[in-house]
Design a protein around this motif. Structure first.
Motif, PDB file in Angstrom:
ATOM      1  N   ALA A  95       0.810  -1.223   0.000  1.00 34.50           N
ATOM      2  CA  ALA A  95       0.000   0.000   0.000  1.00 34.50           C
ATOM      3  C   ALA A  95       0.841   1.271   0.000  1.00 34.50           C
ATOM      4  CB  ALA A  95      -0.923   0.008   1.222  1.00 34.50           C
ATOM      5  N   ALA A  96       2.042   1.215   0.603  1.00 32.76           N
ATOM      6  CA  ALA A  96       2.780   2.447   0.876  1.00 32.76           C
ATOM      7  C   ALA A  96       4.061   2.629   0.082  1.00 32.76           C
ATOM      8  CB  ALA A  96       3.114   2.514   2.372  1.00 32.76           C
ATOM      9  N   PHE A  97       4.631   1.543  -0.434  1.00 36.45           N
ATOM     10  CA  PHE A  97       5.959   1.628  -1.032  1.00 36.45           C
ATOM     11  C   PHE A  97       5.923   1.221  -2.495  1.00 36.45           C
ATOM     12  CE2 PHE A  97       6.401   0.967   3.488  1.00 36.45           C
ATOM     13  CZ  PHE A  97       7.366   1.899   3.858  1.00 36.45           C
ATOM     14  N   GLY A  98       6.746   1.886  -3.287  1.00 39.64           N
ATOM     15  CA  GLY A  98       6.815   1.581  -4.706  1.00 39.64           C
ATOM     16  C   GLY A  98       7.594   0.310  -4.965  1.00 39.64           C
ATOM     17  N   PRO A  99       7.440  -0.261  -6.173  1.00 40.97           N
ATOM     18  CA  PRO A  99       8.113  -1.524  -6.500  1.00 40.97           C
ATOM     19  C   PRO A  99       9.636  -1.413  -6.480  1.00 40.97           C
ATOM     20  CG  PRO A  99       7.081  -0.551  -8.448  1.00 40.97           C
ATOM     21  CD  PRO A  99       6.592   0.216  -7.280  1.00 40.97           C
ATOM     22  N   GLY A 100      10.169  -0.204  -6.653  1.00 38.80           N
ATOM     23  CA  GLY A 100      11.613  -0.040  -6.644  1.00 38.80           C
ATOM     24  C   GLY A 100      12.195   0.285  -5.287  1.00 38.80           C
ATOM     25  N   GLN A 101      11.345   0.404  -4.262  1.00 36.09           N
ATOM     26  CA  GLN A 101      11.818   0.765  -2.931  1.00 36.09           C
ATOM     27  C   GLN A 101      12.163  -0.470  -2.112  1.00 36.09           C
ATOM     28  OE1 GLN A 101       8.474   3.525  -1.799  1.00 36.09           O
ATOM     29  NE2 GLN A 101      10.174   4.858  -1.190  1.00 36.09           N
ATOM     30  N   THR A 102      13.320  -0.442  -1.471  1.00 31.29           N
ATOM     31  CA  THR A 102      13.729  -1.497  -0.550  1.00 31.29           C
ATOM     32  C   THR A 102      13.451  -1.036   0.865  1.00 31.29           C
ATOM     33  OG1 THR A 102      15.480  -2.187  -2.056  1.00 31.29           O
ATOM     34  CG2 THR A 102      15.646  -2.933   0.223  1.00 31.29           C
ATOM     35  N   LEU A 103      12.899  -1.929   1.690  1.00 27.48           N
ATOM     36  CA  LEU A 103      12.572  -1.575   3.065  1.00 27.48           C
ATOM     37  C   LEU A 103      13.699  -1.984   4.011  1.00 27.48           C
ATOM     38  CD1 LEU A 103       9.779  -1.280   1.733  1.00 27.48           C
ATOM     39  CD2 LEU A 103       8.789  -2.245   3.827  1.00 27.48           C
ATOM     40  N   LEU A 104      13.846  -1.225   5.086  1.00 32.92           N
ATOM     41  CA  LEU A 104      14.726  -1.649   6.161  1.00 32.92           C
ATOM     42  C   LEU A 104      14.248  -2.995   6.689  1.00 32.92           C
ATOM     43  CD1 LEU A 104      15.089   1.750   8.029  1.00 32.92           C
ATOM     44  CD2 LEU A 104      16.935   0.492   6.947  1.00 32.92           C
ATOM     45  N   SER A 105      15.180  -3.849   7.030  1.00 37.26           N
ATOM     46  CA  SER A 105      14.802  -5.210   7.421  1.00 37.26           C
ATOM     47  C   SER A 105      14.077  -5.252   8.756  1.00 37.26           C
ATOM     48  CB  SER A 105      16.052  -6.088   7.483  1.00 37.26           C
ATOM     49  OG  SER A 105      16.986  -5.549   8.405  1.00 37.26           O
ATOM     50  N   SER A 199       2.672   2.325  17.740  1.00 35.49           N
ATOM     51  CA  SER A 199       2.790   2.469  16.295  1.00 35.49           C
ATOM     52  C   SER A 199       3.810   1.473  15.769  1.00 35.49           C
ATOM     53  CB  SER A 199       3.183   3.900  15.910  1.00 35.49           C
ATOM     54  OG  SER A 199       4.321   4.326  16.617  1.00 35.49           O
ATOM     55  N   VAL A 200       3.490   0.882  14.638  1.00 38.42           N
ATOM     56  CA  VAL A 200       4.334  -0.108  13.968  1.00 38.42           C
ATOM     57  C   VAL A 200       4.759   0.516  12.650  1.00 38.42           C
ATOM     58  CG1 VAL A 200       4.411  -2.452  13.025  1.00 38.42           C
ATOM     59  CG2 VAL A 200       3.044  -1.976  15.081  1.00 38.42           C
ATOM     60  N   ILE A 201       6.051   0.836  12.528  1.00 35.89           N
ATOM     61  CA  ILE A 201       6.518   1.734  11.469  1.00 35.89           C
ATOM     62  C   ILE A 201       7.472   1.022  10.521  1.00 35.89           C
ATOM     63  CG2 ILE A 201       7.623   3.943  10.987  1.00 35.89           C
ATOM     64  CD1 ILE A 201       6.981   4.684  13.952  1.00 35.89           C
ATOM     65  N   CYS A 202       7.093   0.983   9.254  1.00 34.27           N
ATOM     66  CA  CYS A 202       7.949   0.443   8.200  1.00 34.27           C
ATOM     67  C   CYS A 202       8.630   1.610   7.491  1.00 34.27           C
ATOM     68  CB  CYS A 202       7.110  -0.358   7.193  1.00 34.27           C
ATOM     69  SG  CYS A 202       6.259  -1.779   7.905  1.00 34.27           S
ATOM     70  N   ARG A 203       9.882   1.418   7.064  1.00 33.50           N
ATOM     71  CA  ARG A 203      10.672   2.523   6.507  1.00 33.50           C
ATOM     72  C   ARG A 203      11.425   2.042   5.277  1.00 33.50           C
ATOM     73  NH1 ARG A 203      13.914   2.170  11.779  1.00 33.50           N
ATOM     74  NH2 ARG A 203      13.263   0.056  11.302  1.00 33.50           N
ATOM     75  N   SER A 204      11.526   2.918   4.302  1.00 35.96           N
ATOM     76  CA  SER A 204      12.350   2.600   3.142  1.00 35.96           C
ATOM     77  C   SER A 204      13.815   2.789   3.492  1.00 35.96           C
ATOM     78  CB  SER A 204      11.961   3.470   1.935  1.00 35.96           C
ATOM     79  OG  SER A 204      12.177   4.838   2.206  1.00 35.96           O
ATOM     80  N   LEU A 205      14.653   2.113   2.752  1.00 38.54           N
ATOM     81  CA  LEU A 205      16.093   2.156   2.980  1.00 38.54           C
ATOM     82  C   LEU A 205      16.641   3.533   2.630  1.00 38.54           C
ATOM     83  CD1 LEU A 205      18.129  -0.180   3.753  1.00 38.54           C
ATOM     84  CD2 LEU A 205      18.709  -0.247   1.329  1.00 38.54           C
ATOM     85  N   PRO A 206      17.531   4.095   3.460  1.00 34.36           N
ATOM     86  CA  PRO A 206      18.150   5.378   3.093  1.00 34.36           C
ATOM     87  C   PRO A 206      18.881   5.267   1.765  1.00 34.36           C
ATOM     88  CG  PRO A 206      18.596   4.846   5.390  1.00 34.36           C
ATOM     89  CD  PRO A 206      17.964   3.627   4.781  1.00 34.36           C
ATOM     90  N   GLY A 208      21.488   5.165  -0.966  1.00 36.10           N
ATOM     91  CA  GLY A 208      22.907   4.858  -0.951  1.00 36.10           C
ATOM     92  C   GLY A 208      23.311   3.805   0.045  1.00 36.10           C
ATOM     93  N   MET A 209      22.347   3.290   0.830  1.00 37.71           N
ATOM     94  CA  MET A 209      22.681   2.265   1.812  1.00 37.71           C
ATOM     95  C   MET A 209      22.340   0.899   1.243  1.00 37.71           C
ATOM     96  SD  MET A 209      21.483   1.845   5.771  1.00 37.71           S
ATOM     97  CE  MET A 209      22.739   2.979   6.342  1.00 37.71           C
ATOM     98  N   GLY A 210      23.240  -0.058   1.428  1.00 37.21           N
ATOM     99  CA  GLY A 210      23.010  -1.412   0.932  1.00 37.21           C
ATOM    100  C   GLY A 210      22.121  -2.207   1.853  1.00 37.21           C
ATOM    101  N   PRO A 211      21.489  -3.268   1.336  1.00 33.53           N
ATOM    102  CA  PRO A 211      20.553  -4.065   2.139  1.00 33.53           C
ATOM    103  C   PRO A 211      21.179  -4.651   3.387  1.00 33.53           C
ATOM    104  CG  PRO A 211      20.346  -4.601  -0.186  1.00 33.53           C
ATOM    105  CD  PRO A 211      21.554  -3.718  -0.058  1.00 33.53           C
ATOM    106  N   GLY A 212      22.492  -4.838   3.400  1.00 32.40           N
ATOM    107  CA  GLY A 212      23.117  -5.451   4.568  1.00 32.40           C
ATOM    108  C   GLY A 212      23.431  -4.495   5.689  1.00 32.40           C
ATOM    109  N   GLU A 213      23.111  -3.205   5.546  1.00 35.51           N
ATOM    110  CA  GLU A 213      23.547  -2.218   6.514  1.00 35.51           C
ATOM    111  C   GLU A 213      22.504  -1.743   7.522  1.00 35.51           C
ATOM    112  OE1 GLU A 213      26.223   0.905   4.878  1.00 35.51           O
ATOM    113  OE2 GLU A 213      25.573   0.051   2.975  1.00 35.51           O
ATOM    114  N   PRO A 214      21.212  -2.072   7.395  1.00 35.68           N
ATOM    115  CA  PRO A 214      20.221  -1.470   8.293  1.00 35.68           C
ATOM    116  C   PRO A 214      20.489  -1.658   9.767  1.00 35.68           C
ATOM    117  CG  PRO A 214      19.103  -2.495   6.460  1.00 35.68           C
ATOM    118  CD  PRO A 214      20.561  -2.850   6.333  1.00 35.68           C
ATOM    119  N   GLY A 215      21.153  -2.738  10.148  1.00 37.74           N
ATOM    120  CA  GLY A 215      21.398  -2.961  11.567  1.00 37.74           C
ATOM    121  C   GLY A 215      22.260  -1.899  12.211  1.00 37.74           C
TER     122      GLY A 215
END
Length: 221
Positions: A95-105, A199-206, A208-215
């Motif tokens: 509902a909230a994120f585009g197909p090209g957006q990666t979410l924080l894990s 509140s339960v909050i989902c966020r797109s990846l900043p 320039g940040m790779g998928p392995g970095e959200p932690g």
């Protein structure tokens, strides 16, 4: 705005959960600050709150925050969910994120006590990307957005339990946002009594940040 001496005369036609300082700001943020009431069923609210409660109960409410933005809160990051909760979060993503957006894990969970509140702030682009989406549980609340350069431009969102809010683009970067404390919690002339709110909050990846970095990220608000 209630409590500020200013009265809003404009709201989105047919949407009793969004109001603002005038038609220009409502038009500008029409797709950038969105509320979807009733996104969750009562059963889905119970699924999420029931899964979160054991983890939250082990934490104490705090009254200061690393950047002084929150009062009366406890929070956590959660990456493992039951199948039922995971299905709900997949609906949020669709509902909230585009197909090209990666979410924080990890999903950010923020628990405000009845007298807790979030002060006006703009999230750093270092900590999350251009879109955040939050599910509201347990208590209604009012979120206020105010333009950082033109404080006369503002928007208020009525967040009922079970609703989904989405902030993206200009609403994220050009406006501060806050959750009003109980004594200021009005939506127009309507009193919105505050109780405990999760509140339960989902966020797109900043960017320039790779998928392995959200932690490595500190918790946002």
């Amino acid at each position: 705005m209630a409590g500020s001496g200013r009265l809003a005369l404009w709201s989105v036609a047919g949407q009793g959960w969004v109001r603002g300082s005038g038609p220009a700001v409502l038009s500008r943020l029409r797709d950038a600050a969105v509320v979807r009431p009733g996104f969750l069923s009562a059963a889905e609210e119970e699924i999420l709150s029931g899964e979160l409660e054991p983890q939250l109960r082990r934490r104490r409410y705090e009254y200061d925050h690393w950047d002084a933005a929150i009062h009366g809160f406890r929070e956590t990051e959660k990456s493992r969910w039951s199948e039922a909760s995971r299905s709900i979060l997949q609906r949020v993503q669709a509902a909230a994120f585009g197909p090209g957006q990666t979410l924080l894990s990890s999903v950010h969970v923020l628990d405000l006590e009845p007298r807790g509140y979030i002060k006006p702030h703009v999230d750093s682009i270092k900590f999350c990307g251009s879109t955040i989406a939050g599910l509201s549980l347990l208590s209604p609340s009012v979120m206020r957005l105010v333009h950082t350069q033109e404080p006369g431009e503002w928007l208020e969102l009525l967040l009922e339990p079970g609703s989904l809010y989405i902030l993206r683009g200009s609403a994220r970067y050009d406006f501060s946002h806050e959750i009003l404390r109980d004594e200021e919690s009005f939506f127009g002339e309507r009193r919105v009594p505050r109780g405990r709110r999760i509140s339960v909050i989902c966020r797109s990846l900043p960017e320039g940040m790779g998928p392995g970095e959200p932690g490595q990220l500190p918790p946002p608000r």
